[in-house]
Structures are given as structure tokens and as C-alpha cells.
Design a protein around this motif. Structure first.
Motif, PDB file in Angstrom:
ATOM      1  N   LYS A  41      44.726  25.898  44.717  1.00 10.97           N
ATOM      2  CA  LYS A  41      43.438  25.321  44.311  1.00 10.97           C
ATOM      3  C   LYS A  41      43.214  25.580  42.833  1.00 10.97           C
ATOM      4  O   LYS A  41      43.550  26.648  42.330  1.00 10.97           O
ATOM      5  N   ARG A  42      42.590  24.602  42.184  1.00  8.81           N
ATOM      6  CA  ARG A  42      42.235  24.801  40.775  1.00  8.81           C
ATOM      7  C   ARG A  42      40.895  25.522  40.720  1.00  8.81           C
ATOM      8  O   ARG A  42      39.895  25.010  41.213  1.00  8.81           O
ATOM      9  N   VAL A  43      40.904  26.694  40.115  1.00 10.73           N
ATOM     10  CA  VAL A  43      39.719  27.545  40.162  1.00 10.73           C
ATOM     11  C   VAL A  43      39.222  27.885  38.753  1.00 10.73           C
ATOM     12  O   VAL A  43      40.013  28.237  37.879  1.00 10.73           O
ATOM     13  N   LEU A  44      37.908  27.747  38.563  1.00  8.22           N
ATOM     14  CA  LEU A  44      37.300  28.245  37.334  1.00  8.22           C
ATOM     15  C   LEU A  44      36.368  29.397  37.694  1.00  8.22           C
ATOM     16  O   LEU A  44      35.439  29.247  38.487  1.00  8.22           O
ATOM     17  N   LEU A  45      36.662  30.552  37.125  1.00 13.07           N
ATOM     18  CA  LEU A  45      35.799  31.715  37.302  1.00 13.07           C
ATOM     19  C   LEU A  45      35.026  31.879  36.006  1.00 13.07           C
ATOM     20  O   LEU A  45      35.624  31.986  34.943  1.00 13.07           O
ATOM     21  N   PHE A  46      33.710  31.842  36.083  1.00 10.58           N
ATOM     22  CA  PHE A  46      32.963  31.907  34.827  1.00 10.58           C
ATOM     23  C   PHE A  46      31.826  32.912  34.876  1.00 10.58           C
ATOM     24  O   PHE A  46      31.294  33.228  35.939  1.00 10.58           O
TER      25      PHE A  46
END
Ligand SMILES: Nc1ncnc2c1ncn2[C@@H]1O[C@H](COP(=O)(O)OP(=O)(O)OP(=O)(O)O)[C@@H](O)[C@H]1O
Ligand SMILES: [Mg+2]
Lengths: 91, 328
Positions: free
Chosen positions: B42-47
């Protein structure tokens, strides 16, 4: 009677038509312009309220509107001050 | 249910938040889940919007204010620099005023206003809010993981979304009414065309963004909110209270994660007295947690031998959490 129970159509424009019925078109125009002007006043008060030290809205978003009301700001501030003077005098 | 089954059985829940009191492991768990999801393709953005720059710490890499930074395959991390965002924004507004009116300098009154508005704490809050909207509305990741600041702030953020939502809807309506009066005046004057209302345009843009963001936060189908707690008396009490408050804001609570659980086997070996006592205490609180949250507990996270920093350590924790049968 029957007329009163009927739902009003056309929202604000419908109301407007009721009010201006019988006015000359010159009067109607003046009425619209005047109502619009007092709304403008309210609008700036709400969006730029923190000018008066009352933070009403998220400042990030009120700044976004600032460029569009820049010319009105000075005039508006003068008007607010004037109205405050009047209430000060009365009170 | 385990964390893994929540992710696997509810693939539409793409906005993931870990909430909990300060220092309990929100960032650690966000990073661990982000790591696992990324390793599943999965393409994940943690911000993060925390000026404390905790993602830089956990990934051992300076990512502050640099936009989404690639951490590994499918995983990006981003830390918003709110101060810089505000400064850039002020400049943008000044420039817009100059351009619109052909001024060569911004009128003093207006400039003072910009400065005063920017000095308010509410400015930072609303700028952060907007930064988060920016991140979540672009929509090209499979998962958005919010690395939240402690509970109070998270709740504040959520309530802000509600307030902003109401506010912007009202203002936009007022503006639309003003527009109708313009329309009437224009018709009376037999003017064919009316200048477009730029302010209304701006308001509609802001409205769309705020609405989108506040909908995400309370959308049961798209959002999962996990509480992190540890086996300690006060924390259990606080978590119970917070959970009540959060449900008042319609936050879709998906379950609880118990962090820093000492391995019960440890008690059998030769260990110092105080440690034995701590383990006994923990066992008691684990029973309390079980009684309070029962089936909603999704994972027990073991206390690791050191801080969780660096991808190696995160990977180990992810294995414990997602690959091995969880503690329950
Ligand atoms: N299971 C664990 N084993 C060992 N250390 C842990 C564990 N969970 C968290 N830690 C450590 O505890 C510290 C706090 O964790 P973390 O930063 O994830 O908490 P937080 O809830 O995000 O804190 P804040 O509220 O300040 O954002 C970190 O140093 C982290 O490495
Ligand atoms: Mg953190």
C-alpha cells in the motif's frame, strides 16, 4: 388567510418582491443597493472581526479574503468607529 | 479482532489515527502500522503537524518542512513546518493585494492587520488545520496516517473541524444572499452581465476544503481512530473519559491498543524485586483494561528493550504486531 398558509416561493427574491411591490423601479433599485450595503457591512464584520479585537473566524481563512475587501477596510473601520462614538455619547 | 484484521477486513478505512495521552506510543504505532501497510504494497503517507518533529526522530532522518519524504518503498513521511507556512502565506496575501490594486506598498492599516492576525495562536491552529486539509484532499495515497499530538489537541482539532464547518457554511450562505441582492439591483438597472463575485468563489473553495476534511474525520467507512493506552491506573481512567468525549464528536473509534506490556514470562526468572512488583501491577491493570475495553482491544504491544527508532527496530515491532499471533 389562504395566501398566508401558502409556502413562500423564491427565497429571498420572493420576499424581496413582496416588499418592493408598489415601489417605483428607482426606489426598488435604491432598496436593493441599500440592503446589499448593510449586508456588506455585516459580512466584513464577520469575516474581518478581529480588526476590532474580536476573533470570530479562523484567521488563516480571513486573511484569504483580505485582498478582496482591502478597499472597504478603511471606510468600514471609520464607520465602526463612528457608530461606536454615537453609542458612547448615548450611553 | 486484531489490528491486522481491522486493516484487512476494512480496506476502505484509509484515514488512520492513533490517539492517546502524551508519550504513550502514538508516533511509534503510527510508524509501525505505516511500515507494515507499505510492506503489504500500500502507498502510505505518514504525516505530522507537531513542531516537535517526532517523525524525524523515529526515522532518524531530517524531514521537517521538506514535503513528503520517501522513507522506503511505498512509504512517505511528512512533517509540516507551520511557522514557515504562515510566513509564506502572509507574503502571498501581500503580493495578491499589490497585484490586485497596483499598489507599490501594502497600506499600513492592512499590513498591521496581517501582522496582528498572524500573531494570534488561532493563526497557527488554523494554518495547521489547513495544512492537514491540503494533505488529505490531494488523494493519491492508499493510506493517510495522522501522527497526532496528545489527546487534548486531537480533540481540539476535531472540534475545530466542526466549528469551521458550521462557520463556513453560514458565511457562504450570507454571501450568496448578498449576491441575490446584486442580481436584483443589476436587473433593475437593466445590466446584462454581472461581475463575478470573487469572494464567493474563495468562500466556496474554502468551504469545499473544510467540509471535505471534517467529513473524513467522522466518516465511519473511511476513517479509523485507535486509542493507545498503557497498563497504568490514571491512563486507563483518562482513556475511558476521552473515549466518551470522542464519541460525542462522532469520532469512529475502531479499537484500543495496549502498549508497553511487560512479558509475563519475565516474572519467572531471576529478576529484581521492583521489576517483579511492576509486572504484578501490570497484570492487575491488564485485567482492568480487559474489563473496560474487552473485545475492542486489538493488540498488546510488548515493551521493547530500547526506544523504537530506525527502520530495523520498527520492522521488528511490526513483525511482533502483525505476523506473530498477538498476545491475546
Ligand atoms: N513498546 C515500546 N517499547 C519500548 N519503547 C517504546 C514503546 N512504545 C513507545 N516507546 C518509546 O516511548 C517514547 C514515546 O513514544 P512515542 O513518541 O511513540 O509516543 P507519542 O504518544 O507519540 O508521544 P507524544 O505524545 O509526545 O507525541 C519513544 O521514545 C518510543 O520509542
Ligand atoms: Mg508523537
Amino acid at each position: 388567510m389562504a395566501d398566508e398558509t401558502k409556502p413562500k416561493k423564491g427565497g429571498i427574491l420572493g420576499v424581496f418582491k413582496d416588499i418592493v411591490y408598489g415601489m417605483s423601479s428607482h426606489e426598488m433599485t435604491r432598496y436593493a443597493v441599500r440592503s446589499r450595503a448593510s449586508m456588506e457591512h455585516l459580512f466584513i464584520l464577520i469575516t474581518m472581526g478581529d480588526l476590532l479585537g474580536v476573533p470570530i473566524l479562523p484567521p488563516y481563512y480571513s486573511l484569504r479574503l483580505l485582498p478582496y475587501v482591502t478597499p472597504q477596510i478603511s471606510a468600514w473601520k471609520r464607520r465602526m468607529l463612528r457608530e461606536r462614538d454615537i453609542t458612547d455619547v448615548l450611553g | 479482532m486484531s489490528l491486522r484484521t481491522v486493516f484487512e477486513s476494512q480496506p476502505d478505512r484509509r484515514y488512520i489515527m492513533f490517539g492517546g495521552k502524551g508519550g504513550l506510543g502514538k508516533t511509534t504505532l503510527s510508524a509501525t502500522c505505516a511500515f507494515w501497510l507499505a510492506s503489504q504494497g500500500k502507498r502510505v503517507l505518514l504525516f505530522s503537524v507537531d513542531p516537535q518533529a517526532s517523525l524525524s526522530d523515529i526515522f532518524q532522518q531530517d524531514i521537517f518542512g521538506k514535503g513528503p519524504v520517501p522513507i522506503m518503498r511505498n512509504l512517505w513521511a511528512q512533517e509540516v513546518d507551520a511557522d514557515r507556512r504562515i510566513r509564506d502565506y502572509q507574503e502571498e496575501i501581500r503580493k495578491k493585494i499589490l497585484d490586485m490594486y497596483g499598489f507599490d506598498r501594502v497600506p499600513e492599516e492592512i499590513d498591521n492587520y496581517i501582522a496582528a492576525a498572524s500573531a494570534e495562536p488561532a493563526m497557527e491552529e488554523s494554518a495547521i488545520f489547513d495544512a492537514v486539509v491540503d494533505i488529505v484532499v490531494q488523494g493519491d495515497y492508499d493510506y493517510y496516517m495522522y501522527d497526532l499530538v496528545p489527546l487534548g489537541h486531537a480533540l481540539y482539532y476535531l472540534s475545530m473541524a466542526k466549528v469551521y464547518d458550521e462557520w463556513i457554511n453560514k458565511i457562504t450562505r450570507l454571501r450568496e444572499e448578498m449576491r441575490q441582492y446584486d442580481q436584483v439591483a443589476a436587473t433593475m438597472r437593466r445590466e446584462k452581465t454581472m461581475e463575478e463575485d470573487k469572494i464567493l468563489g474563495e468562500l466556496l473553495y474554502i468551504k469545499e476544503r473544510i467540509n471535505a476534511s471534517s467529513q473524513i474525520l467522522t466518516d465511519r467507512r473511511r476513517t479509523a481512530f485507535f486509542f493507545v493506552l498503557v497498563p497504568e491506573e490514571m491512563i486507563i481512567l483518562d482513556t475511558r473519559k476521552a473515549a466518551e468525549l470522542f464519541s460525542k464528536f462522532d469520532v469512529p473509534i475502531s479499537g484500543y491498543v495496549v502498549n508497553r506490556v511487560l512479558p509475563p514470562d519475565l516474572g519467572k526468572g531471576q529478576i529484581p524485586e521492583y521489576l517483579r512488583n511492576r509486572i504484578a501491577m501490570q497484570q492487575k491493570y491488564m485485567r482492568d483494561i480487559e474489563a473496560s475495553f474487552g473485545a475492542q482491544i486489538l493488540a498488546h504491544v510488548p515493551e521493547m528493550e530500547r526506544d523504537i527508532t530506525g527502520l530495523g527496530m520498527i520492522e521488528r515491532l511490526a513483525k511482533r504486531l502483525f505476523e506473530e499471533v498477538s498476545a491475546r
